[in-house]
Write a protein that holds these residues in place. Structure first.
Motif, PDB file in Angstrom:
ATOM      1  N   GLU A  95       0.826  -1.209   0.000  1.00  0.00           N
ATOM      2  CA  GLU A  95       0.000   0.000   0.000  1.00  0.00           C
ATOM      3  C   GLU A  95       0.860   1.258   0.000  1.00  0.00           C
ATOM      4  O   GLU A  95       0.551   2.239  -0.697  1.00  0.00           O
ATOM      5  CB  GLU A  95      -0.924   0.010   1.220  1.00  0.00           C
ATOM      6  CG  GLU A  95      -1.778   1.267   1.366  1.00  0.00           C
ATOM      7  CD  GLU A  95      -2.673   1.532   0.162  1.00  0.00           C
ATOM      8  OE1 GLU A  95      -2.907   2.728  -0.148  1.00  0.00           O
ATOM      9  OE2 GLU A  95      -3.147   0.560  -0.479  1.00  0.00           O
ATOM     10  N   LYS A 130       2.014   1.992  -3.332  1.00  0.00           N
ATOM     11  CA  LYS A 130       0.928   2.432  -4.206  1.00  0.00           C
ATOM     12  C   LYS A 130       0.509   3.872  -3.923  1.00  0.00           C
ATOM     13  O   LYS A 130       0.407   4.700  -4.837  1.00  0.00           O
ATOM     14  CB  LYS A 130      -0.283   1.508  -4.032  1.00  0.00           C
ATOM     15  CG  LYS A 130      -1.482   1.880  -4.899  1.00  0.00           C
ATOM     16  CD  LYS A 130      -2.621   0.881  -4.703  1.00  0.00           C
ATOM     17  CE  LYS A 130      -3.805   1.206  -5.615  1.00  0.00           C
ATOM     18  NZ  LYS A 130      -4.893   0.208  -5.430  1.00  0.00           N
ATOM     19  N   ASP A 141      -0.755  -4.060  -8.980  1.00  0.00           N
ATOM     20  CA  ASP A 141      -0.856  -4.574  -7.612  1.00  0.00           C
ATOM     21  C   ASP A 141       0.009  -5.822  -7.452  1.00  0.00           C
ATOM     22  O   ASP A 141       0.622  -6.036  -6.398  1.00  0.00           O
ATOM     23  CB  ASP A 141      -2.310  -4.910  -7.281  1.00  0.00           C
ATOM     24  CG  ASP A 141      -3.186  -3.663  -7.111  1.00  0.00           C
ATOM     25  OD1 ASP A 141      -2.626  -2.568  -6.878  1.00  0.00           O
ATOM     26  OD2 ASP A 141      -4.424  -3.795  -7.193  1.00  0.00           O
TER      27      ASP A 141
END
Length: 313
Positions: free
Chosen positions: A259, A262, A288
Motif C-alpha cells: 500500500e 501504491k 498490484d
C-alpha cells in the motif's frame, strides 16, 4: 657500473610499459555480444512502460518543470552532489543529438548492463548500471520500444563536475571488475515465485539497494549489509533500513508495504517524503501484483542492523 644503471633504468621502463598495458587491458570497456542483441524479439511498448516505471527513469531524467500530465520530458539535469563530485543526469529523450534518439538497442543495452557509452567510454556508477546488469535483455528491448514513443526534448544537460582523479573515467574499468555482476545479490532458500518476482524488481530495474545499502570506500555497495540503510549520498541524512530488522518498516505487513508503494501512506497515515515521494510516483504506476511481489521480497530478505552510523539517526 654505468651499464648496470642503464640496465636497471631499462627494466624500470619496461615494467612501467607492462603495467600501463595491463591497466589498459583490464580497464577496457566490455560490451554485450552482438549476437545476443540480434537474437532479441522486437520490444513491446506496454511492457516497456512497466520497465520505465519499475526502473524509475523519470525520477532522475525528467525535466524539473515538466507537466506531469504530459508524456515524460526526459531532459535530465538533476544534480547529485557526492563526496566524489557532482553528477548530472543526462538528457535521455529522443532528441537525436542532445538526447539518445540516435541510439540503437545495442547502445541502450550496453549502457544499462555494462555501463558503456556508444563511443566506448565508461559511465560513472551514479547511473545505477550495477543493478540494471541484473535485468533481462528482453526487458531492455521493451524499455527501448517505450522510450521511442516519448518526445524529443532539446537541450543537452551540463557535464559532471569532477576533480582529479575521479574525472579519469578509464579507471572505472577496475571498479567494475569488483562491483559489476549480473548475479542476484541474495540466495533465498525456498523462495516462492512471488518472492523471486519481487527480487528481480528490487535487485534489478528498481535498483533499491543503490540507495538503501551502505557503500565501501570505493563507492561499491556492501552486499553483506544489503538494504540495511545507508548514509545519504547527499547531505547528512540517512536512507532507512528496509530489512525485517528495520525500526521503520520491520513491523509492517506485506500489505502495508504494498500500500505504501501504491499510495505513499504508511500504516500510521504518514506519507512518503523526500526522494521516496518520487519513488512512489513510479511504483504507484506498477500493478498490484508487482507491488505485492516487491513487498514479499522485502519480507523475505535477511534482517540486518542499521547500516548507517548511530549518530546519523
Amino acid at each position: 657500473m654505468a651499464g648496470t644503471v642503464r640496465k636497471l633504468a631499462a627494466g624500470v621502463v619496461l615494467l612501467a610499459i607492462a603495467g600501463g598495458a595491463a591497466f589498459w587491458l583490464l580497464t577496457a570497456p566490455q560490451r554485450i555480444p552482438d549476437a545476443d542483441i540480434a537474437a532479441l524479439p522486437p520490444g513491446d511498448v506496454a511492457r516497456g512502460e512497466r520497465m520505465f516505471y519499475a526502473a524509475g527513469c523519470a525520477s532522475c531524467h525528467r525535466a524539473a518543470q515538466a507537466d506531469p500530465a504530459q508524456p515524460p520530458q526526459l531532459a535530465g539535469g538533476v544534480r547529485l552532489v557526492t563526496e566524489f563530485g557532482t553528477f548530472v543526469a543526462p538528457n535521455i529523450s529522443q532528441h537525436p543529438s542532445d538526447g539518445i534518439g540516435a541510439w540503437s538497442l545495442a547502445d541502450l543495452a550496453n549502457a544499462m548492463q555494462k555501463g558503456v557509452s556508444p563511443d566506448g567510454r565508461h559511465y560513472y556508477p551514479a547511473f545505477p548500471y550495477t543493478s540494471y546488469a541484473r535485468m533481462k535483455l528482453a526487458d531492455i528491448a521493451d524499455l527501448y520500444a517505450f522510450l521511442k514513443t516519448l518526445p524529443a526534448v532539446e537541450g543537452r544537460a551540463p557535464d559532471h563536475e569532477l576533480g582529479f582523479p575521479f574525472n579519469v573515467s578509464r579507471g572505472i574499468g577496475l571498479w567494475k571488475l569488483i562491483n559489476l555482476s549480473p548475479a542476484p545479490v541474495l540466495s533465498i532458500a525456498g523462495a516462492s515465485d512471488e518472492v523471486l518476482a519481487g527480487q528481480y524488481l528490487v535487485e534489478g530495474p528498481g535498483h533499491c539497494g543503490e540507495c538503501h545499502s551502505p557503500r565501501d570506500l570505493s563507492g561499491g555497495t556492501v552486499k553483506a549489509e544489503w538494504l540495511a540503510g545507508a548514509k545519504a549520498a547527499e547531505g547528512d541524512g540517512i536512507v532507512p533500513n528496509i530489512t525485517p530488522q528495520s525500526s521503520s518498516i520491520g513491523e509492517w505487513s506485506q500489505g502495508d508495504i504494498a500500500e505504501y508503494l501504491k499510495s505513499g501512506f504508511t500504516p500510521d497515515f504518514d506519507s512518503a517524503g523526500g526522494a521516496m515521494a518520487a519513488v512512489v510516483k513510479n511504483t504507484g504506476r506498477l500493478s498490484d501484483q508487482d507491488r505485492a511481489a516487491i513487498a514479499a521480497y522485502l519480507k523475505a530478505v535477511p534482517g540486518r542492523p542499521n547500516g548507517f552510523p548511530a549518530k546519523a539517526q
